[in-house]
Enzyme design. Structure first.
Site, short mmCIF file in Angstrom:
data_model
loop_
_atom_site.label_atom_id
_atom_site.label_comp_id
_atom_site.label_asym_id
_atom_site.label_seq_id
_atom_site.Cartn_x
_atom_site.Cartn_y
_atom_site.Cartn_z
CD1 TRP A 196 -1.92 -2.34 1.80
CD2 TRP A 196 -2.79 -1.53 -0.08
NE1 TRP A 196 -2.79 -3.28 1.30
CE2 TRP A 196 -3.34 -2.81 0.15
CE3 TRP A 196 -3.19 -0.82 -1.22
CZ2 TRP A 196 -4.26 -3.40 -0.72
CZ3 TRP A 196 -4.11 -1.41 -2.08
CH2 TRP A 196 -4.64 -2.67 -1.83
CG ASP A 216 -3.38 3.98 4.01
OD1 ASP A 216 -4.46 3.81 4.61
OD2 ASP A 216 -2.98 3.23 3.09
CE LYS A 265 -7.98 -2.34 3.24
NZ LYS A 265 -7.87 -3.74 2.80
#
Lengths: 361, 361
Positions: free
Chosen positions: B103, B173, B197
């Site tokens: 990511w 993030d 999530k």
């Protein structure tokens, strides 16, 4: 179960079919023995991929989308499509736009960031209450595409006849009339629609795109999310899509198929709109504001004889279960959005209310 | 009503609290006497604005977000944030990135389109299974911000201690650990999280942004949707937001408040993760793959003694109601994502299953 639902005339997000909502409710805690809600599913799971593929297949069947068109599910709403269309389709850096209201205006503003915009026709001179005459268009040869908003929600006008594109690629924003009537997809190079007006919940646009307009990945400086090719390569799963919207839209596609498809929807929508327009045309208090031959079947814009009266209509209507009749804040007046999911009884009941209001006025 | 739910260990979209799903189901046909589902509501209606404001207020309370931070709800997922962060925050055209997994890698790729990226530290040398030592960072003075992915789902590593930003703006993030533990918001200039999530349905990111980092509208050539200022000016309603996700996330925020807030979530998450890690640490068949001190409380990555055995675990587990235990397709192995909504009983039941599997292996 008991519940009282209102007739919701919102321009979007807007009504969804009651049968669809009930089905979604029934699957909330356990979608078809998966033991989970669709909101909880991995987008890479078999169950969800099946949902997404079925939704696409049903949409293809409903609209008769040929195999050489991609169907993409993309987030970011119309606003992101205003940018993605020129970023992806301008090769010569030039495109022709039709200006028929607020939504085409916004599309033009974003397109100007990417290249030259030729204004092919406009109805600005009369406050966007009609569709301009396009019989003598002067289209520059090197325009990459021509862009129109096929139904403008704010003033309630619609393109009943498409302009002669003279061989150019035609791009249409169908957000507020998507699936309301048959569409010959091959008339267009690209069709896009935000789903929150005539289909499902806000948060997704559907892009239907002729494959030959994809020319490989864009300029590597462009954000990957804005590249149709990236979405197409991964079947709308370059990143996690709005799974819930795909699921809900899929339910609506199934529902429309059961109802008889887009010819039947057109018949119903014409019938519904006629009830309201016929009333307006004989009313001594109310009048429609769009030019007759350009009237939208989806967004019926009208006014009483004063702003004060319009305000009274909105509040009295709300008290009687007719919600969101206020015209767009930029122009005022009244507006009844009567998308696919609005039943005919809702329009008839509204006309009864308006007739009574007129009598007592 | 009867329904059988599974323990869903998906890395996202992932489990939501059962109580929240039941509440949503209860409001499906008629949200609090509005006569409509939240999916049908105009985003400009009083009812929906109240939902959005309450969601923001509850999130502010949960995280202790100071008044000089904006809270934005934006579509497009992490992929769009990878682009929006550099487009909006690079003034000098330079930023420092920490590379700790897939990511942060993706974030780096998008940032490079906007300016110079200084790689401050990386754990690529060991397949991103640890958080690099940041005690001696060499940060160029003119870096506009430093960026990290606070929890990497694929290898299951997490930043337990933030790097010393040396006065620079820190951007995080938090997608896969958002609201899993208390967060000192003032440590960051910008926090963003995809909600699919640890909170709600896919299709929305939440951006928490210190106001002074907004410097008016961006370069007018940049698509308006990618401009934080445009979203901030209209309180996330520059265009129609993902209303459904705002509603569902709001329900989860309320639920977390009822549960006791983020300190309580941290306590529960530590307890849950300990059950699984303790088992792995004493197992002769299974072993955790992340370095011990960097282990994620959210994504527990592990392996048996062979790929074949991992495959057996996945299929036998699924048959017993433990779903999505397969590791990310890029690295294989096993992964149990145990976000806020996974009950402790689910982890305990999984450990019982793994223990039994080991015995029979």
């Amino acid at each position: 179960m008991n519940y009282q639902r209102v007739y919701n005339f919102s321009a979007g997000p807007a009504m969804m079919p009651e049968a669809v909502l009930e089905e979604i409710r029934g699957e909330m805690m356990n979608y078809r023995d998966t033991g989970m809600c669709v909101m909880e599913m991995s987008h890479r799971s078999k169950a969800f991929i099946q949902i997404a593929q079925q939704a696409e297949a049903d949409l293809r069947e409903l609209m008769g989308i040929p195999d050489n068109y991609k169907v993409l599910f993309i987030q970011g709403g119309g606003t992101l499509q205003f940018s993605m269309v020129p970023m992806n389709l301008m090769k010569n850096g030039r495109a022709g736009y039709f200006e028929t209201g607020a939504w085409s205006e916004k599309a033009i503003a974003e397109a100007k960031k990417c290249g030259q915009v030729d204004l092919l026709a406009s109805s600005r001179d009369a406050g966007f209450t009609y569709i301009p005459d396009c019989s003598k268009l002067n289209i520059p040869q090197d325009c990459d595409y021509l862009y129109l908003c096929q139904n403008e929600t704010i003033n309630g006008v619609t393109w009943n006849t498409l302009p002669d594109a003279q061989g150019h690629v035609l791009v249409s924003d169908q957000s507020s009339m998507f699936l309301s009537r048959p569409c010959r997809v091959t008339d267009f190079g690209l069709i896009w629609a935000g789903v929150q007006k005539n289909v499902g919940p806000a948060g997704m646009t559907i892009v239907i795109l002729r494959e030959d307009l994809l020319r490989g990945r864009l300029d590597p400086q462009i954000p990957v999310y804005l590249d149709y090719q990236a979405h197409a390569d991964q079947e709308s799963m370059y990143n996690t899509p709005n799974c819930w919207a795909i699921y809900c839209c899929g339910k609506v596609f199934q529902h429309l198929k059961k109802m008889g498809g887009l010819c039947e929807m057109e018949r119903r929508n014409q019938e519904k709109a006629k009830v309201l327009y016929d009333f307006l045309d004989q009313s001594s208090l109310f009048h429609g504001t769009a030019r007759q031959q350009d009237r939208s079947l989806m967004n019926v814009c009208f006014r009483a004889d004063s702003d004060e009266r319009d305000t009274q209509v909105v509040s009295q209507a709300k008290a009687q279960g007719f919600d969101n009749l206020k015209g767009h804040r930029s122009i005022g007046g009244l507006r009844a959005s009567i998308y696919n999911a609005m039943p005919k009884e809702g329009v008839e009941a509204l006309v009864d209310f308006l007739r009574q209001f007129e009598k007592e006025a």
